[in-house]
Scaffold this active site. Sequence first.
Site, PDB file in Angstrom:
ATOM      1  N   THR A 192      -4.114   8.045   6.487  1.00 27.95           N
ATOM      2  CA  THR A 192      -5.418   7.854   7.008  1.00 27.95           C
ATOM      3  C   THR A 192      -5.312   7.803   8.760  1.00 27.95           C
ATOM      4  O   THR A 192      -6.139   8.540   9.269  1.00 27.95           O
ATOM      5  CB  THR A 192      -6.103   6.523   6.784  1.00 27.95           C
ATOM      6  OG1 THR A 192      -6.203   6.350   5.325  1.00 27.95           O
ATOM      7  CG2 THR A 192      -7.363   6.010   7.359  1.00 27.95           C
ATOM      8  N   THR A 193      -4.314   7.302   9.182  1.00 28.65           N
ATOM      9  CA  THR A 193      -4.107   7.275  10.545  1.00 28.65           C
ATOM     10  C   THR A 193      -2.951   8.005  11.288  1.00 28.65           C
ATOM     11  O   THR A 193      -2.928   8.144  12.346  1.00 28.65           O
ATOM     12  CB  THR A 193      -3.890   5.697  11.074  1.00 28.65           C
ATOM     13  OG1 THR A 193      -2.796   5.184  10.474  1.00 28.65           O
ATOM     14  CG2 THR A 193      -5.068   4.877  10.630  1.00 28.65           C
TER      15      THR A 193
ATOM     16  N   THR B 268      -6.677   0.160  10.657  1.00 29.65           N
ATOM     17  CA  THR B 268      -6.836   1.447  10.707  1.00 29.65           C
ATOM     18  C   THR B 268      -7.979   1.670  11.516  1.00 29.65           C
ATOM     19  O   THR B 268      -8.530   2.805  11.700  1.00 29.65           O
ATOM     20  CB  THR B 268      -7.176   1.895   9.115  1.00 29.65           C
ATOM     21  OG1 THR B 268      -8.377   1.213   8.739  1.00 29.65           O
ATOM     22  CG2 THR B 268      -6.269   1.774   8.160  1.00 29.65           C
TER      23      THR B 268
ATOM     24  N   GLY C 182      -5.765   5.655   1.834  1.00 29.25           N
ATOM     25  CA  GLY C 182      -5.359   7.102   1.934  1.00 29.25           C
ATOM     26  C   GLY C 182      -4.843   7.554   0.796  1.00 29.25           C
ATOM     27  O   GLY C 182      -3.418   7.027   0.561  1.00 29.25           O
ATOM     28  N   HIS C 183      -5.512   7.991  -0.329  1.00 31.26           N
ATOM     29  CA  HIS C 183      -4.871   8.465  -1.577  1.00 31.26           C
ATOM     30  C   HIS C 183      -4.591   9.894  -1.771  1.00 31.26           C
ATOM     31  O   HIS C 183      -5.439  10.769  -1.758  1.00 31.26           O
ATOM     32  CB  HIS C 183      -5.670   7.818  -2.682  1.00 31.26           C
ATOM     33  CG  HIS C 183      -5.899   6.177  -2.619  1.00 31.26           C
ATOM     34  ND1 HIS C 183      -6.593   5.615  -3.673  1.00 31.26           N
ATOM     35  CD2 HIS C 183      -5.208   5.255  -1.905  1.00 31.26           C
ATOM     36  CE1 HIS C 183      -6.485   4.481  -3.355  1.00 31.26           C
ATOM     37  NE2 HIS C 183      -5.802   4.229  -2.328  1.00 31.26           N
TER      38      HIS C 183
ATOM     39  N   GLN D 295      -5.028  -0.275  -1.003  1.00 31.20           N
ATOM     40  CA  GLN D 295      -4.152  -1.173  -0.167  1.00 31.20           C
ATOM     41  C   GLN D 295      -3.022  -1.540  -1.410  1.00 31.20           C
ATOM     42  O   GLN D 295      -2.799  -0.900  -2.417  1.00 31.20           O
ATOM     43  CB  GLN D 295      -5.000  -2.328   0.346  1.00 31.20           C
ATOM     44  CG  GLN D 295      -5.480  -2.040   1.656  1.00 31.20           C
ATOM     45  CD  GLN D 295      -6.899  -1.184   1.163  1.00 31.20           C
ATOM     46  OE1 GLN D 295      -7.830  -1.479   0.789  1.00 31.20           O
ATOM     47  NE2 GLN D 295      -7.352  -0.079   1.844  1.00 31.20           N
TER      48      GLN D 295
ATOM     49  N   ARG E 250       5.093   5.463   8.774  1.00 32.01           N
ATOM     50  CA  ARG E 250       5.280   4.095   7.993  1.00 32.01           C
ATOM     51  C   ARG E 250       6.318   3.484   8.381  1.00 32.01           C
ATOM     52  O   ARG E 250       7.748   4.006   8.586  1.00 32.01           O
ATOM     53  CB  ARG E 250       5.243   4.404   6.403  1.00 32.01           C
ATOM     54  CG  ARG E 250       3.586   4.928   6.060  1.00 32.01           C
ATOM     55  CD  ARG E 250       3.872   5.399   4.615  1.00 32.01           C
ATOM     56  NE  ARG E 250       2.301   5.912   4.399  1.00 32.01           N
ATOM     57  CZ  ARG E 250       1.991   6.779   3.258  1.00 32.01           C
ATOM     58  NH1 ARG E 250       3.036   7.059   2.807  1.00 32.01           N
ATOM     59  NH2 ARG E 250       1.007   7.137   3.092  1.00 32.01           N
TER      60      ARG E 250
ATOM     61  N   GLY F 212       0.757  -1.410  -0.024  1.00 30.77           N
ATOM     62  CA  GLY F 212       0.073  -0.063  -0.097  1.00 30.77           C
ATOM     63  C   GLY F 212       0.857   1.251   0.008  1.00 30.77           C
ATOM     64  O   GLY F 212       2.037   1.125   0.159  1.00 30.77           O
ATOM     65  N   ASP F 213       0.191   2.382  -0.185  1.00 37.40           N
ATOM     66  CA  ASP F 213       0.848   3.744  -0.065  1.00 37.40           C
ATOM     67  C   ASP F 213       1.960   3.843  -1.287  1.00 37.40           C
ATOM     68  O   ASP F 213       2.729   4.545  -0.971  1.00 37.40           O
ATOM     69  CB  ASP F 213       1.383   3.996   1.188  1.00 37.40           C
ATOM     70  CG  ASP F 213       0.378   4.168   2.216  1.00 37.40           C
ATOM     71  OD1 ASP F 213      -0.907   4.299   1.875  1.00 37.40           O
ATOM     72  OD2 ASP F 213       0.655   3.547   3.501  1.00 37.40           O
TER      73      ASP F 213
ATOM     74  N   THR G 255      -5.468  -6.819   4.907  1.00 33.05           N
ATOM     75  CA  THR G 255      -6.804  -6.270   4.800  1.00 33.05           C
ATOM     76  C   THR G 255      -7.886  -7.211   4.586  1.00 33.05           C
ATOM     77  O   THR G 255      -7.442  -8.409   4.184  1.00 33.05           O
ATOM     78  CB  THR G 255      -6.831  -4.793   4.049  1.00 33.05           C
ATOM     79  OG1 THR G 255      -7.990  -4.268   4.513  1.00 33.05           O
ATOM     80  CG2 THR G 255      -6.836  -5.331   2.728  1.00 33.05           C
TER      81      THR G 255
HETATM   82  P1  GDP Z   1      -1.606   5.733  -2.249  1.00 36.38           P
HETATM   83  O1  GDP Z   1      -2.407   5.381  -0.970  1.00 36.38           O
HETATM   84  O2  GDP Z   1      -1.045   4.365  -2.899  1.00 36.38           O
HETATM   85  O3  GDP Z   1      -2.403   6.500  -3.125  1.00 36.38           O
HETATM   86  O4  GDP Z   1      -0.164   6.537  -1.639  1.00 36.38           O
HETATM   87  P2  GDP Z   1      -0.127   7.605  -0.484  1.00 36.38           P
HETATM   88  O5  GDP Z   1      -0.927   8.971  -0.989  1.00 36.38           O
HETATM   89  O6  GDP Z   1      -0.766   7.055   0.810  1.00 36.38           O
HETATM   90  O7  GDP Z   1       1.211   7.905  -0.414  1.00 36.38           O
HETATM   91  C1  GDP Z   1       2.022   8.205  -1.469  1.00 36.38           C
HETATM   92  C2  GDP Z   1       2.771   9.645  -1.077  1.00 36.38           C
HETATM   93  O8  GDP Z   1       3.933   9.856  -2.064  1.00 36.38           O
HETATM   94  C3  GDP Z   1       1.869  10.756  -1.348  1.00 36.38           C
HETATM   95  O9  GDP Z   1       2.166  11.716  -0.430  1.00 36.38           O
HETATM   96  C4  GDP Z   1       2.156  11.334  -2.430  1.00 36.38           C
HETATM   97  O10 GDP Z   1       1.797  12.893  -2.811  1.00 36.38           O
HETATM   98  C5  GDP Z   1       3.404  11.032  -2.773  1.00 36.38           C
HETATM   99  N1  GDP Z   1       4.062  10.841  -4.036  1.00 36.38           N
HETATM  100  C6  GDP Z   1       3.568  10.034  -5.043  1.00 36.38           C
HETATM  101  N2  GDP Z   1       4.152   9.926  -6.153  1.00 36.38           N
HETATM  102  C7  GDP Z   1       5.455  10.507  -5.961  1.00 36.38           C
HETATM  103  C8  GDP Z   1       6.859  10.678  -6.605  1.00 36.38           C
HETATM  104  O11 GDP Z   1       7.047  10.133  -7.547  1.00 36.38           O
HETATM  105  N3  GDP Z   1       7.832  11.312  -5.784  1.00 36.38           N
HETATM  106  C9  GDP Z   1       7.509  11.741  -4.406  1.00 36.38           C
HETATM  107  N4  GDP Z   1       8.411  12.483  -3.807  1.00 36.38           N
HETATM  108  N5  GDP Z   1       6.241  11.682  -3.889  1.00 36.38           N
HETATM  109  C10 GDP Z   1       5.346  10.957  -4.478  1.00 36.38           C
HETATM  110  P1  IMO Z   2      -3.795   2.682   0.621  1.00 41.44           P
HETATM  111  O1  IMO Z   2      -4.971   2.457  -0.129  1.00 41.44           O
HETATM  112  C1  IMO Z   2      -1.249   1.122   3.919  1.00 41.44           C
HETATM  113  C2  IMO Z   2      -3.206  -1.925   6.479  1.00 41.44           C
HETATM  114  C3  IMO Z   2      -3.444  -1.633   8.193  1.00 41.44           C
HETATM  115  C4  IMO Z   2      -3.261  -2.785   8.629  1.00 41.44           C
HETATM  116  C5  IMO Z   2      -4.023  -3.781   7.610  1.00 41.44           C
HETATM  117  C6  IMO Z   2      -5.512  -4.097   7.934  1.00 41.44           C
HETATM  118  O2  IMO Z   2      -3.749   4.035   1.103  1.00 41.44           O
HETATM  119  O3  IMO Z   2      -2.624   2.098   0.277  1.00 41.44           O
HETATM  120  P2  IMO Z   2      -7.646  -2.879   7.880  1.00 41.44           P
HETATM  121  O4  IMO Z   2      -7.884  -1.393   8.466  1.00 41.44           O
HETATM  122  O5  IMO Z   2      -7.521  -2.677   6.094  1.00 41.44           O
HETATM  123  O6  IMO Z   2      -8.462  -3.842   8.542  1.00 41.44           O
HETATM  124  O7  IMO Z   2      -6.018  -3.013   8.226  1.00 41.44           O
HETATM  125  O8  IMO Z   2      -3.932  -3.048   6.426  1.00 41.44           O
HETATM  126  N1  IMO Z   2      -3.908  -0.772   5.516  1.00 41.44           N
HETATM  127  C7  IMO Z   2      -3.090  -0.175   4.548  1.00 41.44           C
HETATM  128  N2  IMO Z   2      -1.635   0.061   4.778  1.00 41.44           N
HETATM  129  N3  IMO Z   2      -2.110   1.732   2.955  1.00 41.44           N
HETATM  130  C8  IMO Z   2      -3.323   1.536   2.959  1.00 41.44           C
HETATM  131  O9  IMO Z   2      -4.299   2.008   1.873  1.00 41.44           O
HETATM  132  C9  IMO Z   2      -3.970   0.400   3.905  1.00 41.44           C
HETATM  133  N4  IMO Z   2      -5.261  -0.103   4.138  1.00 41.44           N
HETATM  134  C10 IMO Z   2      -4.924  -0.690   5.136  1.00 41.44           C
HETATM  135  O10 IMO Z   2      -2.401  -0.679   8.513  1.00 41.44           O
HETATM  136  O11 IMO Z   2      -2.048  -3.160   8.613  1.00 41.44           O
HETATM  137 MG    MG Z   3      -2.115   5.508   1.050  1.00 41.28          MG
END
Ligand code: GDP
Ligand code: IMO
Ligand code: MG
Length: 427
Positions: free
Chosen positions: A299-300, A128, A40-41, A223, A304, A12-13, A238
């Site tokens: 989200t939380t 979460t 959390g996107h 995720q 990380r 994720g993330d 998840t």
């Molecule tokens: P997601 O859950 O997969 O949508 O990712 P998140 O938004 O939780 O976390 C990704 C983080 O990296 C966010 O703060 C984005 O703004 C940032 N991000 C995404 N792509 C890039 C990149 O290529 N470079 C940098 N420095 N940040 C990035």
């Molecule tokens: P995005 O879409 C990172 C993790 C939680 C926990 C496990 C189970 O932003 O990538 P849950 O609440 O889903 O039952 O928790 O999954 N988790 C994530 N980790 N990015 C996420 O979403 C996540 N959604 C859930 O931290 O370990």
């Molecule tokens: Mg995220």
Amino acid sequence: MPALVLLGAQWGDEGKGKATDLLGGSVDYVVRYQGGNNAGHTVVVGDQKYALHLLPSGILSPGCTPVIGNGVVVDPSVLLSELSGLNERGVDTSKLLISGNAHIITPYNVTVDKVTERFLGKRKIGTTGRGIGPTYADKINRVGIRVQDLYDESILTQKVEAALDVKNQVLTKLFNRRAIAVDQVVEELLDYAEKIKPYVADTVLILNQALDDDKVVLFEGGQGTLLDIDHGTYPFVTSSNPTAGGACTGAGVGPTKISRVIGILKAYTTRVGSGPFPTELFDEDGEALRRIGGERGVTTGRDRRCGWFDAVIARYATRVNGLTDFFLTKLDVLTGWEQIPVCVAYEIDGERVEELPYSQTDFHHAKPVYEYLPGWQEDITKAKTFADLPKNAQGYVKALEDMSGAPISAIGVGPGRDETIEINSFL
Ligand code: GDP
Ligand code: IMO
Ligand code: MG
């Protein structure tokens, strides 16, 4: 054929929000197919930053219809506050469609999530706390509440009664909590029902008709692959299927319709919550990745866990998702290291292992085998083409591509829409 899946290739993330938003301007529909507001996107548009939890990232592209598919779990209070938050910032959300078959995260599901985690103590999953697991459990146990159930008060009351019959026993007798009143839950849900009604639709029919009409549909995963209930690091996962197959079940579209599956891959690795993570760093390098990468949960708000790139996981993601491409993100974060370790295999109980072990015990014992790639010092955030990257950054990308088993078609060098190097077009 115009159906694409975009999903997380790690824990994720990875930057799914940014990648989805980037394509949002060229697609007709963006569909969330699983998960809920555990996601959390982050999307950065100019000087504006948006954090989306439940809504598909396509909601920020005016020409695009955002869809919440049947596989998603919907917390109505979160949905309404996310919508009004966007409206206040001038974003038009009127095109949103929500499947009548999506399940509702009820207040008691959130309570059960929190008390279960507390009860597990040291063995907790680190969820979460948004009620995700208990809502999917109710769905599988056939005591879930769907969006469509909100529109028949008598049915809704019966269903809430059925769900609370058992849950109240557990809450009062096992967890020592107060019982939850059926009437109160029904009243709260009915209040949301009217506000959500304009968005509720037969999304399966609409999406299939759109595909028949050659419209472009993008399925946005929440995720990541290693958090998948079937293919992830169970039980530290998840409760849904972020992997590619989940797009079919979670949106009601057949696998023959999917033409491309894009894995979003961070240039290093992060994880939130409990569970094994072979390349995790506990030293100043881990701290530096966290600081430079801004690795704090959307989200939380939890820090990380950070570590080096793991090619074993990337290969696994290619395999279980049938990935056609990777979108490599956050390459810019790695600027400044003299050399960058990359995990190419594991050592498990003295043996070298090239692929992800299916056994949980083995995975817990896995130690990374590193190769060291030369780093670069130049700022890469202004790079527009692959050729603009310093030689060593190019070498890092090529090495990851060779190890991971699918072409890297785009590279993120910053959080903004335009901070992207496009190598092959996705559309
Ligand atoms: P997601 O859950 O997969 O949508 O990712 P998140 O938004 O939780 O976390 C990704 C983080 O990296 C966010 O703060 C984005 O703004 C940032 N991000 C995404 N792509 C890039 C990149 O290529 N470079 C940098 N420095 N940040 C990035
Ligand atoms: P995005 O879409 C990172 C993790 C939680 C926990 C496990 C189970 O932003 O990538 P849950 O609440 O889903 O039952 O928790 O999954 N988790 C994530 N980790 N990015 C996420 O979403 C996540 N959604 C859930 O931290 O370990
Ligand atoms: Mg995220």
